[in-house]
Every structure is written in structure tokens, then in C-alpha cells.
Design an enzyme around this catalytic site. Structure first.
Site, PDB file in Angstrom:
ATOM      1  N   ASP A  25     -91.663  98.551-101.941  1.00 41.59           N
ATOM      2  CA  ASP A  25     -93.051  98.617-101.518  1.00 41.59           C
ATOM      3  C   ASP A  25     -93.594  97.199-101.302  1.00 41.59           C
ATOM      4  O   ASP A  25     -94.675  96.854-101.752  1.00 41.59           O
ATOM      5  CB  ASP A  25     -93.878  99.347-102.595  1.00 41.59           C
ATOM      6  CG  ASP A  25     -95.218  99.801-102.040  1.00 41.59           C
ATOM      7  OD1 ASP A  25     -95.369  99.868-100.811  1.00 41.59           O
ATOM      8  OD2 ASP A  25     -96.127 100.086-102.861  1.00 41.59           O
ATOM      9  N   CYS A  57     -90.840 116.298 -83.781  1.00 42.36           N
ATOM     10  CA  CYS A  57     -91.858 115.377 -84.309  1.00 42.36           C
ATOM     11  C   CYS A  57     -92.691 114.793 -83.165  1.00 42.36           C
ATOM     12  O   CYS A  57     -93.899 114.594 -83.317  1.00 42.36           O
ATOM     13  CB  CYS A  57     -91.228 114.279 -85.155  1.00 42.36           C
ATOM     14  SG  CYS A  57     -89.913 113.388 -84.346  1.00 42.36           S
ATOM     15  N   CYS A 115     -96.713 115.820 -83.518  1.00 37.40           N
ATOM     16  CA  CYS A 115     -97.690 114.842 -84.024  1.00 37.40           C
ATOM     17  C   CYS A 115     -99.083 115.213 -83.511  1.00 37.40           C
ATOM     18  O   CYS A 115     -99.280 115.383 -82.302  1.00 37.40           O
ATOM     19  CB  CYS A 115     -97.312 113.431 -83.575  1.00 37.40           C
ATOM     20  SG  CYS A 115     -98.579 112.225 -84.036  1.00 37.40           S
ATOM     21  N   CYS A 125    -100.376 111.128 -93.723  1.00 40.62           N
ATOM     22  CA  CYS A 125    -100.148 112.306 -92.880  1.00 40.62           C
ATOM     23  C   CYS A 125     -98.668 112.643 -92.982  1.00 40.62           C
ATOM     24  O   CYS A 125     -97.823 111.767 -92.847  1.00 40.62           O
ATOM     25  CB  CYS A 125    -100.532 111.988 -91.435  1.00 40.62           C
ATOM     26  SG  CYS A 125    -100.099 113.307 -90.271  1.00 40.62           S
ATOM     27  N   CYS A 179     -95.154 114.701 -89.224  1.00 37.53           N
ATOM     28  CA  CYS A 179     -93.860 114.484 -88.560  1.00 37.53           C
ATOM     29  C   CYS A 179     -92.702 114.731 -89.517  1.00 37.53           C
ATOM     30  O   CYS A 179     -91.545 114.806 -89.098  1.00 37.53           O
ATOM     31  CB  CYS A 179     -93.781 113.087 -87.931  1.00 37.53           C
ATOM     32  SG  CYS A 179     -93.829 111.735 -89.107  1.00 37.53           S
TER      33      CYS A 179
HETATM   34 FE1  SF4 Z   1     -86.247 116.339 -84.960  1.00 38.19          FE
HETATM   35 FE2  SF4 Z   1     -86.726 115.247 -87.369  1.00 38.19          FE
HETATM   36 FE3  SF4 Z   1     -85.292 113.886 -85.581  1.00 38.19          FE
HETATM   37 FE4  SF4 Z   1     -87.927 114.226 -85.203  1.00 38.19          FE
HETATM   38  S1  SF4 Z   1     -86.966 113.064 -86.861  1.00 38.19           S
HETATM   39  S2  SF4 Z   1     -86.315 114.485 -83.658  1.00 38.19           S
HETATM   40  S3  SF4 Z   1     -88.242 116.314 -86.035  1.00 38.19           S
HETATM   41  S4  SF4 Z   1     -84.699 115.844 -86.523  1.00 38.19           S
END
Ligand code: SF4
Length: 392
Positions: free
Chosen positions: A132, A193, A197, A239, A242
Site C-alpha cells: 500500500d 468489465c 463499468c 467501486c 469491474c
Molecule cells: Fe472478463 Fe474479468 Fe478479463 Fe474483464 S478482467 S475481460 S471481466 S475476465
């Protein structure tokens, strides 16, 4: 095993002290990551984020932190997302905290990395734990150590854990042979994702535009962009979207690969009472959200976010105690909070509460009064048009 610093021995120690994965890599600079950071900063994608963008040359070169460093031992500690919690408690709206911020997961990670560092020191080496910390791009280290692959959501994805992990490293002058090759891409043709989003902040595979990322906007100072306030929903900090849509991360939750640990005294819980956030004094509010990164440690950043959550989630018609909180903020000495209260009142269809604020001379407040706002369904004024003179 005093004096032992083989990779297998270090991995065993890390796992015995609570880490979920341990890998090793060289301490060579992360040249391509440096290029990415500089490119994104130049294109404005990092907004005014600092973190590893503050000094990319340092955060991509472990030798700038520990002279003579030869190896990195990288650890991952998994955290399970909290089970879905009720978000409206008897008419009092609740604001959602992202999984990584619910508890101090870094404390557990530190225990494992400290144990590895102690072993290295006992074997006569130097060792420094970084977690961190903006001094090292931890995802790049974990990727090169073979812990996982870079997902299109820019998180590191680990088989069996998904991206529900915090990462850290031990920098050491011991020469350790990397045990695992970097993992090949595991996303394949998936784009969930990018599509999932809420603000379209993943502008290309692996590239997040901070100017649209809700997690960053919640931490940043100043006016919360009006075009992303509705998408914010009930989020008060961070959030997870994703990660929540990501098949490997969902699989990790479903198959029980993530062990829940008991909540620590530092836990905020998965949701917080919005009225509390809007009525606590500065000290108590900052204590409530103690470990969060908040611009300038300014409690008004949290209050600003809470006003948006109130507007997005309060049951309609607005209960009297919530109305009274909103009226207080419409007369707040801070123009930042007054302007967000104006938006909240209009989003709730309560233009009738604007009263004296309609004559406010502050530029920010006048901007909010002049902006069209789509009032929520179920409010008494479904479409709210500008209610004040345009900003001067
Ligand atoms: Fe799919 Fe997860 Fe890769 Fe995004 S990070 S493309 S949701 S497998």
C-alpha cells in the site's frame, strides 16, 4: 528454519502466516510499466491522481527504494467481498463501501510479508517490506512473479482468487531464482468489465480513465462530475463493479476460494448510515472512515459523496428527518456542500426546499441551479428544469 532463504522456504513461511500466494521475481526495473504510467499521465487518463503517478521512475525501479536490491518476494492476501447487505434500513439510506475498504486487509498482508522479511534478515540479508505504498507498482511485481495475469479491468487476476486480493512485496538483496514464469492472459474474448463499468471508464483493455472511474472520483477533491452522479448509485467509497462482473472473480466467490476472516476493530462494515455521515462532526466522521484515502483528509469530501447517495437512494416521499438534513445542507457554509445539496434536492424532486438558496451568489451553487436535473421516478416533480438564473 533459521538461516534458510530458499524460495520454497520463504513461500512456506508466507503461506503459514496468512498469505494466499507467494512468488518471486528479479528486481529489474519495470520498463514497460514506466512507459504505461508516463503515457497515461500525458494523455490525462490519471486525472490528478498521485499514487504511483507521482514519481513513476521511482515506483518502477525497486533499486530507488533499497540499494543493492536483487529480488522481490511478492505476496497476495485474499479478501472475500462481503455478502450483499440491505441498503435501506427502515427508511434510513445506507451507503456501500467497496470490498477492499471494508476492513484493513493490508494488516493481514503485512503479517505474512514481515515473517518473510524476518527470515531473510535471519539469513544475513537486507529486507524491506512495501505494501500500500506508492514506491512500487505492486501489480506489475505480482505479474512478473507469476501470481496472475493483468485483466482487461487493469486488476491482477489470480487463479482461484480472481482480483479479490491485496498485494505487497519484500525487497531484498538476496539473490532468489524466480520460481514461476509470468502467467499468460486468461481473459480471452471476455469483455464483461468493459461493458459493465457504470461510467465506461475502461476505455481500452487494461486502460482505466480516472476521470470517469467512480472509485477515483469518490476520493478526489472538488465538484463530483454531474454526469456521473446517478451512476454512482449508493457507493460512498470505492467501486467493485469491474470485479463483480468478472467471471474468474465471480467463480472465486462461488467456489469458496476466498476464506472470510473475522471483522477487525478497524472494519467499517459493508455499508454506512448516510444520515450519520451527514450529521457527525469532523473528528467523528474521519474516525468512522479512518483508513480511507480522502483528498486532504477533508471530511467534506465524504459529506459531498453522502449527499449524492442520499439523492440516489432515499425512499420517496422523503422522510421528515432526511428532509431536515437536506435543508441544513442547503444552508451550509461550504459552497461545495450547498451546491451538491441543491442537486440532491432537485434529484429528489424537492425544488420546494430550495428557498433562499435560489438567490445564492456563489458560482458553484448557481451552476447547480442552472443545470437541468432528472428527478427520480416517484418524486413529486419528475422533470426538474433550471431554477435559477444562469451562472454569472
Ligand atoms: Fe472478463 Fe474479468 Fe478479463 Fe474483464 S478482467 S475481460 S471481466 S475476465
Amino acid at each position: 528454519m533459521p538461516g534458510t532463504s530458499s524460495v520454497d522456504a520463504l513461500r512456506e513461511i508466507g503461506l503459514a502466516h496468512g498469505l494466499d500466494r507467494v512468488g518471486v521475481t528479479s528486481a529489474e526495473p519495470f520498463a514497460s510499466t514506466l512507459g504505461d504510467l508516463e503515457d497515461r499521465r500525458e494523455r490525462g487518463l490519471s486525472a490528478d491522481m498521485q499514487f504511483t503517478y507521482r514519481n513513476p521512475g521511482r515506483s518502477t525501479d525497486p533499486a530507488r527504494t533499497l540499494e543493492g536490491v536483487r529480488s522481490l518476494v511478492v505476496g497476495a492476501r485474499a479478501y472475500p467481498p462481503p455478502p450483499g447487505a440491505g441498503r435501506n434500513d427502515g427508511g434510513r439510506p445506507r451507503a456501500r463501501v467497496a470490498a477492499y475498504a471494508v476492513d484493513d486487509h493490508y494488516a493481514a498482508l503485512r503479517i505474512g510479508l514481515d515473517a518473510i522479511a524476518r527470515q531473510l534478515v535471519a539469513a544475513g540479508h537486507r529486507a524491506r517490506v512495501l505494501l500500500d505504498d506508492n514506491a512500487l507498482v505492486d501489480r506489475a511485481a505480482a505479474h512478473r512473479a507469476g501470481l496472475g495475469w493483468f485483466g482487461k479491468n487493469a486488476n491482477l487476476l489470480i487463479d482461484g482468487l480472481g482480483s479479490w486480493v491485496v498485494l505487497g512485496s519484500v525487497l531484498t538483496d538476496a539473490s532468489l531464482a524466480p520460481a514461476d514464469a509470468p502467467m499468460p492472459d486468461g481473459c480471452g474474448g471476455c469483455t464483461r468489465c468493459l461493458d459493465g463499468c457504470p461510467t465506461g471508464a475502461i476505455v481500452a483493455p487494461g486502460v482505466v480513465d480516472a476521470r470517469r472511474c467512480l472509485a477515483w472520483l469518490l476520493q478526489a477533491r472538488g465538484t463530483f462530475p454531474a454526469e456521473h452522479r446517478i451512476a454512482l448509485g449508493d457507493r460512498i467509497y470505492g467501486c467493485d463493479e469491474c470485479q463483480e462482473v468478472c467471471p474468474p472473480s465471480r467463480r472465486a466467490v462461488r467456489t469458496g476460494g476466498l476464506d472470510p476472516s473475522p471483522a477487525s476493530p478497524a472494519s467499517t462494515g459493508p455499508t454506512l448510515d448516510v444520515v450519520d455521515l451527514l450529521t457527525l462532526d469532523d473528528d467523528r466522521l474521519l474516525a468512522e472512515v479512518g483508513r480511507w484515502y480522502i483528498a486532504d483528509r477533508d471530511p467534506d469530501v465524504v459529506r459531498r459523496n453522502a449527499l449524492i447517495v442520499l439523492a440516489n437512494t432515499a425512499s420517496l416521499p422523503l422522510a421528515a428527518p432526511l428532509e431536515s438534513v437536506l435543508i441544513t445542507y442547503l444552508g451550509h457554509p461550504s459552497p461545495l456542500l450547498r451546491s451538491h445539496a441543491v442537486w440532491a434536492a432537485r434529484r429528489l424532486g424537492r425544488d420546494d426546499l430550495l428557498g433562499r438558496v435560489r438567490a445564492d451568489t456563489d458560482h458553484q451553487v448557481r451552476l447547480e441551479l442552472a443545470r437541468p436535473v432528472a428527478a427520480r421516478q416517484g418524486s413529486s416533480t419528475p422533470a426538474s428544469s433550471p431554477v435559477g438564473a444562469p451562472p454569472r
